[in-house]
Design an enzyme around this catalytic site. Structure first.
Site, mmCIF file in Angstrom:
data_model
loop_
_atom_site.group_PDB
_atom_site.id
_atom_site.type_symbol
_atom_site.label_atom_id
_atom_site.label_comp_id
_atom_site.label_asym_id
_atom_site.label_seq_id
_atom_site.Cartn_x
_atom_site.Cartn_y
_atom_site.Cartn_z
ATOM 1 N N LYS A 200 64.580 40.933 -45.903
ATOM 2 C CA LYS A 200 65.982 41.030 -45.508
ATOM 3 C C LYS A 200 66.876 40.359 -46.552
ATOM 4 O O LYS A 200 66.425 39.481 -47.294
ATOM 5 C CB LYS A 200 66.208 40.340 -44.158
ATOM 6 C CG LYS A 200 65.567 41.018 -42.959
ATOM 7 C CD LYS A 200 65.830 40.221 -41.701
ATOM 8 C CE LYS A 200 65.184 40.861 -40.484
ATOM 9 N NZ LYS A 200 65.867 42.108 -40.083
ATOM 10 N N ARG B 296 58.827 47.142 -33.143
ATOM 11 C CA ARG B 296 58.214 48.272 -32.434
ATOM 12 C C ARG B 296 56.687 48.274 -32.595
ATOM 13 O O ARG B 296 55.978 48.794 -31.742
ATOM 14 C CB ARG B 296 58.825 49.582 -32.926
ATOM 15 C CG ARG B 296 58.573 49.905 -34.376
ATOM 16 C CD ARG B 296 59.581 50.890 -34.937
ATOM 17 N NE ARG B 296 60.892 50.262 -35.090
ATOM 18 C CZ ARG B 296 61.990 50.925 -35.475
ATOM 19 N NH1 ARG B 296 61.932 52.224 -35.703
ATOM 20 N NH2 ARG B 296 63.132 50.295 -35.612
#
Length: 491
Positions: free
Chosen positions: A275, A349
């Site tokens: 990130k 996920r």
């Protein structure tokens, strides 16, 4: 804070009486009674323009002749019949600010006379308490100088109806659960790692006769084939732990449980798909789904709801190192589907898909997963509504009803088959991302492949789990929504 509901006389001695007044000279019964006791003093203030009823305007009066209360705090409630939930919150916060400034210890509130659109007395009292507790919250565990706290000890609502007692009970429990969720989420990631999350679950279970705990470690995950979950954890020295809290309190102990699953990424650097540095500190909040499930389990145990509920905290950490999983890796999930990793920052996920397969063993009545899953949801809905995806209309509608009842808002996103096309991979059964468009929906579509054996809903709380800026910190959402949903299952 001690909250009570009982009828009180306006002549009763107390630190402060709180009274609401509408615009356009629309006065309550208590306003008129106090005006008589003070020989028309309140009407004189209205005539002079000092008391207008303007929304959240406060007028503090001291030592009024005819009143035993030390102070009378009058707060404006706007136009009668038009007061909204948001405006009511402003009123409560304005009252709270003045009470804190005046070092008030006991207050008798006549705001029970306020009329809110489409809301009853139960809601009036419960929302007031939840607002007070939320506003008073401080997280200063690591500050050498602690924040100044309110000295307010007793808040009395002027009513004795049965609804009021239930509202106080519900509000106290929900506020306790929200505080627990906020406390865990606000902890720094050098302390709050997956082991810490499991330890908090252990403490909760040990302090409640209604809760039991099972912790699944990495060795057991490996035996179960939870390879997607484990892949995310490979780059971190902090081992993954999945905490399973069981609340078995239904009259029929064999009744199918409701299962809540919370994403618990105690820190998410993105892995190899690192990130940007800006605001990366906020990725300690990537475990707010697990924190909200923790808070909800604490709440329902305190309320002793006659339900069977299982709460799963999927603890993990996503960091880059030489052992971390990579873009291009293909993972075999617990249910046998293979997933091509296109972005290691779409890790939630992967943790959830194995967790959602794991909970099949409970033969659940339904499953709700809660996750700070996608930035795309924040782009789509902002910071006011959580995103809702579901394969079951009745379940989705029940969650939306709970969201409306609590003002813990949610908005349903579509989940048509076309979105599965974006998840196709030339090398595996699924890709872990679906491209730029509809990211919150394709994330939900990905998860739906692992929920075929039960009714399922997904709440994306990436925009609602924490605030930025001056009020930075965890919100505790959606503890209120989840708890209301569970309360409604009892009705």
């Amino acid at each position: 804070m001690k909250y009570q509901a009982k009828n009180t006389a306006l002549s009763q001695a107390t630190d402060c009486i709180v009274l609401g007044v509408y615009e356009n000279n629309k006065f309550s019964k208590s306003f008129n009674e106090i005006d008589q006791l003070t020989q028309g003093y309140l009407n004189d203030l209205v005539k002079s323009g000092e008391l207008t009823g303007k929304l959240a305007q406060t007028v503090l009066l001291r030592d009024l002749q005819g009143l035993s209360a030390k102070r009378l705090l009058i707060v404006g409630c706007g136009k009668k019949g038009e007061l909204t939930e948001r405006q009511y919150k402003q009123i409560i916060q304005a009252v709270l600010k003045t009470l804190k400034e005046t070092n008030t210890r006991e207050v008798i509130s006549y705001l029970t006379e306020i009329e809110l659109k489409d809301r009853d007395l139960y809601w009036n009292i419960r929302f007031a308490i939840e607002t007070i507790e939320h506003t008073n919250y401080q997280f200063d565990h690591f500050k050498s100088q602690k924040a100044e706290t309110s000295v307010l000890e007793s808040f009395i609502f002027n009513t004795d109806c049965a609804q009021a007692q239930q509202a106080i009970s519900h509000a106290n429990a929900i506020s306790s659960g929200i505080k627990a969720a906020r406390d865990i989420a606000n902890m720094p990631p050098n302390i709050c790692n997956p082991a810490y999350l499991a330890e908090q679950a252990k403490n909760l279970a040990e302090n409640s006769t209604a809760l039991s705990l099972k912790v699944v470690d990495e060795e057991e995950m490996a035996k179960l084939g939870m390879n997607a979950y484990l892949a995310v954890s490979k780059g971190s020295e902090n081992r993954a732990y999945m905490s399973v809290l069981t609340f078995n309190n239904a009259p029929d102990k064999n009744a199918k449980p409701i299962v809540l699953v919370g994403k618990g990424l105690t820190f998410d650097a993105g892995g190899i798909s690192l990130k940007p540095a800006a605001d990366m500190d906020e990725m300690k909040y990537d475990m707010c789904g697990a924190a909200s499930v923790f808070g909800t389990m604490k709440t329902i145990a305190q309320l002793n709801l006659p339900l069977n509920v299982i709460g799963v905290l999927a603890g993990c950490e996503n960091l880059p190192d030489g052992n971390a999983y990579r873009p291009g890796d293909i993972l075999t999930t617990m249910n046998g589907l293979t997933v091509e990793v296109l972005n290691t920052d779409a890790e939630g996920r992967l943790v959830l898909c194995d967790t959602l397969t794991y909970v099949e063993r409970f033969e659940p009545e339904l499953v709700i997963d809660v996750a700070t899953l996608t930035g795309a949801c924040v782009v789509a809905l902002g910071q006011h509504n959580s995103g809702l995806v579901s394969t079951d209309n009745n379940l989705a509608n029940a969650l939306l009803q709970a969201a409306t009842e609590t003002t813990d808002k949610a908005w349903r996103l579509p989940l048509s088959e076309e979105y599965q096309e974006q998840l196709k991979s030339p090398f595996a059964d699924l890709a872990n991302i679906g491209g730029r468009w509809g990211g919150a929906i394709t994330a939900g579509a990905f998860l739906s492949n692992f929920t075929k054996k039960y009714r399922w809903a997904h709440l994306d709380i990436a925009g609602t789990a924490w605030l930025q800026g001056a009020n930075k910190g965890a919100t505790g959402r959606p503890v209120s929504l989840l708890t209301q949903f569970l309360i409604n299952q009892v009705k």
